[in-house]
Scaffold this motif. Structure first.
Motif, PDB file in Angstrom:
ATOM      1  N   CYS A 169      11.012   4.073  17.818  1.00 16.92           N
ATOM      2  CA  CYS A 169      11.920   3.264  18.639  1.00 16.92           C
ATOM      3  C   CYS A 169      11.598   1.767  18.554  1.00 16.92           C
ATOM      4  CB  CYS A 169      11.923   3.748  20.081  1.00 16.92           C
ATOM      5  SG  CYS A 169      10.371   3.457  20.918  1.00 16.92           S
ATOM      6  N   LYS A 170      10.372   1.436  18.168  1.00 15.74           N
ATOM      7  CA  LYS A 170      10.006   0.012  18.119  1.00 15.74           C
ATOM      8  C   LYS A 170      10.045  -0.563  16.696  1.00 15.74           C
ATOM      9  CE  LYS A 170       8.617  -1.293  22.380  1.00 15.74           C
ATOM     10  NZ  LYS A 170       9.612  -0.527  23.128  1.00 15.74           N
ATOM     11  N   GLY A 171      10.640   0.170  15.750  1.00 14.18           N
ATOM     12  CA  GLY A 171      10.810  -0.388  14.413  1.00 14.18           C
ATOM     13  C   GLY A 171       9.689  -0.058  13.448  1.00 14.18           C
ATOM     14  N   VAL A 172       9.827  -0.564  12.223  1.00  9.25           N
ATOM     15  CA  VAL A 172       8.935  -0.099  11.159  1.00  9.25           C
ATOM     16  C   VAL A 172       7.508  -0.641  11.253  1.00  9.25           C
ATOM     17  CG1 VAL A 172      10.773   0.411   9.536  1.00  9.25           C
ATOM     18  CG2 VAL A 172       9.663  -1.832   9.461  1.00  9.25           C
ATOM     19  N   ALA A 173       7.307  -1.690  12.038  1.00  9.40           N
ATOM     20  CA  ALA A 173       5.939  -2.200  12.147  1.00  9.40           C
ATOM     21  C   ALA A 173       5.048  -1.104  12.742  1.00  9.40           C
ATOM     22  CB  ALA A 173       5.908  -3.446  13.003  1.00  9.40           C
ATOM     23  N   ARG A 174       5.570  -0.413  13.772  1.00  8.53           N
ATOM     24  CA  ARG A 174       4.781   0.669  14.375  1.00  8.53           C
ATOM     25  C   ARG A 174       4.635   1.843  13.398  1.00  8.53           C
ATOM     26  NH1 ARG A 174       6.115   3.045  20.283  1.00  8.53           N
ATOM     27  NH2 ARG A 174       5.340   1.012  20.940  1.00  8.53           N
ATOM     28  N   GLY A 356      16.943   0.671  18.891  1.00  4.93           N
ATOM     29  CA  GLY A 356      16.238   1.465  19.893  1.00  4.93           C
ATOM     30  C   GLY A 356      17.171   2.486  20.530  1.00  4.93           C
ATOM     31  N   LYS A 357      18.381   2.020  20.894  1.00  2.00           N
ATOM     32  CA  LYS A 357      19.343   2.933  21.537  1.00  2.00           C
ATOM     33  C   LYS A 357      19.794   4.005  20.562  1.00  2.00           C
ATOM     34  CE  LYS A 357      21.252  -0.013  25.073  1.00  2.00           C
ATOM     35  NZ  LYS A 357      21.856  -1.318  24.875  1.00  2.00           N
ATOM     36  N   LEU A 358      20.038   3.584  19.313  1.00  6.86           N
ATOM     37  CA  LEU A 358      20.474   4.569  18.318  1.00  6.86           C
ATOM     38  C   LEU A 358      19.432   5.666  18.143  1.00  6.86           C
ATOM     39  CD1 LEU A 358      21.941   2.347  15.437  1.00  6.86           C
ATOM     40  CD2 LEU A 358      23.193   3.938  16.894  1.00  6.86           C
ATOM     41  N   VAL A 359      18.157   5.257  18.121  1.00  6.07           N
ATOM     42  CA  VAL A 359      17.098   6.258  17.933  1.00  6.07           C
ATOM     43  C   VAL A 359      17.123   7.255  19.097  1.00  6.07           C
ATOM     44  CG1 VAL A 359      14.605   6.642  17.784  1.00  6.07           C
ATOM     45  CG2 VAL A 359      15.630   4.719  16.587  1.00  6.07           C
TER      46      VAL A 359
END
Ligand code: PFF
Length: 492
Positions: A169-174, A356-359
């Motif tokens: 949910c927080k993107g590819v960095a995580r 985030g919402k899409l996930v």
């Protein structure tokens, strides 16, 4: 325009791509495909598939995503305006795959929970798997009694989707950080299981099964289909996933070397898994005084029935079982979220909704669709739909990607661009593979397997059930067209 997300480093991308490739397929699928398909001789179609389609297409997918800095649909659209639908089709296939991939993960969560009490249930491991965990009914249209689902599987499914949500949910960095654990850990665990397996009595007999070739099997075209299917599935090709992952790398980053690293790592791990599984099967046969053929079972039974039974006969078997299921979970989770990421990237690129919402929506929707596979008839549907999605759709998507780049855009220029930025150069063979070899082989294989399919219904399932499998696959295709025809906010 907002800046595209980025991996923290080149190695984060390579790790994530390995994480996507190395999954349940390596342990849960590869050994049984080898077993079904001529033992050691299967290495020949596998390597042919890898060299003529697997690696060339992986390079192609990396290039597509990196050049367009977008997910599969927009990347293919950039190649030629009439090919956006192929990208959506790939994403629809990924979407369907996540429905049941998460269910297999759920079985693993259940087994991790029960692994501690392995000695109690292992004498009836078969019943345990079918009757207690999956609660399997008599056929695809028998959903058993209310509430029609197997609760342990539903609970595991919820855990799978919550984990995926939290990771991406927080993107590819995580994601880049998570794969630092989920990629090396299962490899270490696998190594432990290989060493344990190889030091058991009877392991040599089991390994013969994995390594000794039955060349006669190679005459059967379905084996070649399985090899291409397995290579596509194992390298995560034809799902739009790698295109999305590559779109988070800067435009001038290496392609060819990364593709070789990822595919060779994936094959090496599949091969290692074969050693772990077959040496242990040899031990099981030896302990029970049976020929190896009699202990090998097809399908998921290998990982969920036979392997745990073998572990239960060893000292510290329960601990090894715990390690085995942690390994499956850490192998699978990064594959699962990579597919989700691919689909989300496609939707986000076209319509710009918040990721985030899409996930969140994705996880809820996929959980609900997964209930079909968590139902008492779920195992049958998993088998049927997996057959059509992984053995047909992927190869078709791969074929259209080759056609889009090979025939509708300038492939020589593509090779030049790739070579300019890669550690080492691709020869003309790559163009030949994409333009001629891979498409011809894919058409031949698809044609012959379609012929076989019409001769003999898959695994003898009722034709209505197979028709639903075909309909689901066809609806992925139609949805692909539909999405491509809708108006988007970006890139239009
Ligand atoms: N390659 C994964 C495996 O072998 O289990 C499965 C997979 C992951 C397929 C991601 C497709 C994908 F996009």
């Amino acid at each position: 325009m907002s800046l595209r997300e980025r991996w923290g480093s080149r190695s984060a991308f390579v790790m994530a791509a390995i994480g996507s490739a190395v999954g349940l397929g390596n342990v849960w699928r590869y050994p049984y495909v080898v077993y079904k398909s001529g033992g050691g001789a299967f290495l020949i179609p596998f390597l042919v598939a890898l060299l003529t389609a697997g690696i060339p297409l992986m390079i192609l997918e990396y290039w597509l995503g990196q050049r367009a800095q977008a997910g599969a649909p927009q990347s293919l659209k950039k190649t030629h305006k009439n090919f956006e639908w192929v990208g959506w089709w790939a994403l629809m296939a990924a979407l369907i795959l996540t429905f049941y991939y998460a269910v297999v993960m759920s079985w693993c969560f259940n087994y991790l929970y029960y692994a501690w009490s392995l000695p109690e249930w292992s004498p009836n491991a078969k019943d345990f798997f079918f009757a207690k965990v999956l609660q399997v009914s008599s056929g695809p249209f028998d959903f058993g009694e209310f509430p029609y689902v197997a609760w342990p599987v539903v609970m595991g499914l919820a855990i799978s989707w919550i984990s995926v949500y939290l990771i991406i949910c927080k993107g590819v960095a995580r994601v880049g950080k998570v794969v630092l654990i989920t990629v090396p850990l299962p490899v270490i665990l696998l190594l432990i299981l290989v060493i344990r397996g190889m030091t058991l009595d009877g392991s040599g007999e089991g390994l013969k099964f994995f390594l000794e070739p039955n060349f006669a099997a190679l005459k059967d075209p379905t084996i070649w289909l399985s090899a291409y299917g397995q290579v596509f599935f194992s390298l995560s090709l034809g799902f739009g996933t790698l295109i999305a992952y590559a779109s988070y790398t800067p435009k001038n980053s290496d392609i060819t070397n990364n593709a070789f690293i990822v595919s060779l790592a994936d094959c090496g791990i599949s091969y290692m898994a074969g050693f772990a599984i077959f040496s242990t099967l040899g031990y099981l046969a030896f302990s029970q005084g049976l020929p190896v053929q009699d202990v090998v079972s097809k399908g998921p039974g290998l990982a969920f029935i036979v392997y745990p039974t073998a572990l239960s006969l060893m000292p510290l078997g329960a601990i090894l079982a715990v390690l085995f299921f942690i390994m499956l979970l850490t192998l699978g989770i990064d594959s699962l979220f990579s597919m989700v990421e691919g689909v989300i990237a496609g939707v986000h690129d076209k319509w710009g909704f918040s990721k985030g919402k899409l996930v969140g929506l994705y996880c809820i929707f996929a959980f609900m669709m997964g209930l079909l596979f968590a139902s008492k008839a779920g195992l049958y549907w998993l088998d049927i739909i997996d057959h059509f999605v992984t053995e047909y759709t992927l190869l078709l998507v791969g074929l259209f990607q080759c056609v889009a780049v090979g025939w509708f855009s300038n492939i020589s220029q593509a090779r030049q661009e790739i070579n300019k930025q890669s550690d080492f150069s691709l020869g003309i063979w790559w163009e030949l593979c994409i333009k001629y070899i891979a498409p011809v082989i894919l058409v031949a294989i698809l044609g012959s397997s379609l012929y076989q399919e019409l001769q003999k219904p898959y695994e003898g399932y009722p034709s209505q059930a197979l028709a639903i499998g075909v309909a689901m696959t066809a609806s992925a295709f139609l949805a692909g067209w539909l999405f491509a025809s809708l108006k988007g906010r970006h890139h239009e």
